[in-house]
Scaffold this active site. Sequence first.
Site, PDB file in Angstrom:
ATOM      1  N   HIS A  48       0.828  -1.192   0.000  1.00 24.09           N
ATOM      2  CA  HIS A  48       0.000   0.000   0.000  1.00 24.09           C
ATOM      3  C   HIS A  48       0.873   1.257   0.000  1.00 24.09           C
ATOM      4  O   HIS A  48       1.546   1.560   0.983  1.00 24.09           O
ATOM      5  CB  HIS A  48      -0.891  -0.031   1.246  1.00 24.09           C
ATOM      6  CG  HIS A  48      -1.832   1.110   1.376  1.00 24.09           C
ATOM      7  ND1 HIS A  48      -1.708   2.062   2.364  1.00 24.09           N
ATOM      8  CD2 HIS A  48      -2.922   1.445   0.656  1.00 24.09           C
ATOM      9  CE1 HIS A  48      -2.691   2.939   2.250  1.00 24.09           C
ATOM     10  NE2 HIS A  48      -3.439   2.584   1.222  1.00 24.09           N
ATOM     11  N   GLU A  67       0.652  -0.806  -4.871  1.00 23.90           N
ATOM     12  CA  GLU A  67      -0.547   0.039  -4.959  1.00 23.90           C
ATOM     13  C   GLU A  67      -0.135   1.488  -4.955  1.00 23.90           C
ATOM     14  O   GLU A  67       0.828   1.870  -4.262  1.00 23.90           O
ATOM     15  CB  GLU A  67      -1.490  -0.244  -3.784  1.00 23.90           C
ATOM     16  CG  GLU A  67      -2.797   0.511  -3.804  1.00 23.90           C
ATOM     17  CD  GLU A  67      -2.750   1.874  -3.070  1.00 23.90           C
ATOM     18  OE1 GLU A  67      -3.761   2.598  -3.111  1.00 23.90           O
ATOM     19  OE2 GLU A  67      -1.702   2.173  -2.456  1.00 23.90           O
ATOM     20  N   ASP A  69      -1.779   5.786  -5.561  1.00 25.17           N
ATOM     21  CA  ASP A  69      -2.849   6.742  -5.844  1.00 25.17           C
ATOM     22  C   ASP A  69      -2.319   7.707  -6.895  1.00 25.17           C
ATOM     23  O   ASP A  69      -1.137   8.064  -6.875  1.00 25.17           O
ATOM     24  CB  ASP A  69      -3.223   7.529  -4.581  1.00 25.17           C
ATOM     25  CG  ASP A  69      -3.559   6.616  -3.424  1.00 25.17           C
ATOM     26  OD1 ASP A  69      -4.639   6.012  -3.447  1.00 25.17           O
ATOM     27  OD2 ASP A  69      -2.737   6.515  -2.486  1.00 25.17           O
ATOM     28  N   HIS A  75      -1.298  10.912  -2.775  1.00 20.18           N
ATOM     29  CA  HIS A  75      -2.601  10.547  -2.214  1.00 20.18           C
ATOM     30  C   HIS A  75      -3.480  11.764  -1.958  1.00 20.18           C
ATOM     31  O   HIS A  75      -4.649  11.803  -2.360  1.00 20.18           O
ATOM     32  CB  HIS A  75      -2.414   9.777  -0.898  1.00 20.18           C
ATOM     33  CG  HIS A  75      -3.705   9.428  -0.220  1.00 20.18           C
ATOM     34  ND1 HIS A  75      -4.346  10.286   0.657  1.00 20.18           N
ATOM     35  CD2 HIS A  75      -4.488   8.330  -0.299  1.00 20.18           C
ATOM     36  CE1 HIS A  75      -5.453   9.724   1.086  1.00 20.18           C
ATOM     37  NE2 HIS A  75      -5.568   8.534   0.524  1.00 20.18           N
ATOM     38  N   GLU A 124      -5.124   3.552  -8.054  1.00 24.59           N
ATOM     39  CA  GLU A 124      -6.355   4.198  -7.583  1.00 24.59           C
ATOM     40  C   GLU A 124      -6.430   5.637  -8.086  1.00 24.59           C
ATOM     41  O   GLU A 124      -5.509   6.432  -7.847  1.00 24.59           O
ATOM     42  CB  GLU A 124      -6.431   4.191  -6.060  1.00 24.59           C
ATOM     43  CG  GLU A 124      -7.687   4.869  -5.539  1.00 24.59           C
ATOM     44  CD  GLU A 124      -7.770   4.947  -4.029  1.00 24.59           C
ATOM     45  OE1 GLU A 124      -8.597   5.738  -3.517  1.00 24.59           O
ATOM     46  OE2 GLU A 124      -6.998   4.234  -3.354  1.00 24.59           O
TER      47      GLU A 124
END
Length: 283
Positions: free
Chosen positions: A14, A41, A43, A56, A131
Amino acid sequence: MGAVRQPTPDVVAHRGASAHRAEHTRGAYELALEQGADALECDIRVSRDGHLVCVHDRRIDRTSSGRGVVSELTVAAMSEVDFGGWHQEPPESADDLVRGPAANPEHGVLLLDELLGLVRDTSRPVRLFIETKHPVRYGGLVERKLVALLARHGLATPADRENSPVLMMSFAQSAVRRFHEAAPGVPTVLLFDRFRDPLRSGVLPPWADLAGPGIRLLREDPGFVARAAALGRDTYCWTVDDPADVELCARAGVRFVATNAPASTRFHLAESDLAQFGSVTAK
């Protein structure tokens, strides 16, 4: 992607190994790979000059030495600030203590293009969960740019959806639907932090391939994973760091666990496997 039952979940780093290195820095992702993460992962947001950057928050204040809104800053401007100095682990040696944080600076914003290159150049198969953040100034531009960038990397039309190197996800249903319409071959994850009907029953919209509940929801209702699997949907759970939560995900049959500490999570998954194996052989 159809529901795939496997002995243990895949470990997704993450924002990289963000328990140990500053999130969304190259160092965090390189450490995650060293720790054996099955996937990474990130953003993404759109900079003022139209680049996809791995950040993020709406602003860079928390994760850098600078200030400002991502959509109002160019990549050149964000490359002038330090995105790693705010998160320093205790030094491993006296020499590191003397040299201080400037000895290995994490300077500049990480571009998604660079992260895709890192994944491509890794010697083993590694997936990337991307994301898109909303709401944002540019609306659906982030999904359009993501599809275009994936196309340039040859990732927008994977031959095998089950083993696609990239998965897209968002909390915004409109974003997931928009991306699916533009790149139907790339699997999508619908993230959510509360159950709304018919989600609780495991039913997802046709443009969402995987369910993405937060760990709090699975603590309250671990049976959700099995209900989703019965309907052909795998589960991606975020953010799983506590050993008890890791074991819960393994027992429930979660396909992907997002964690800030890949090495620790892999260790606890191995322990959970051994415990389950021991209980079976004892019978």
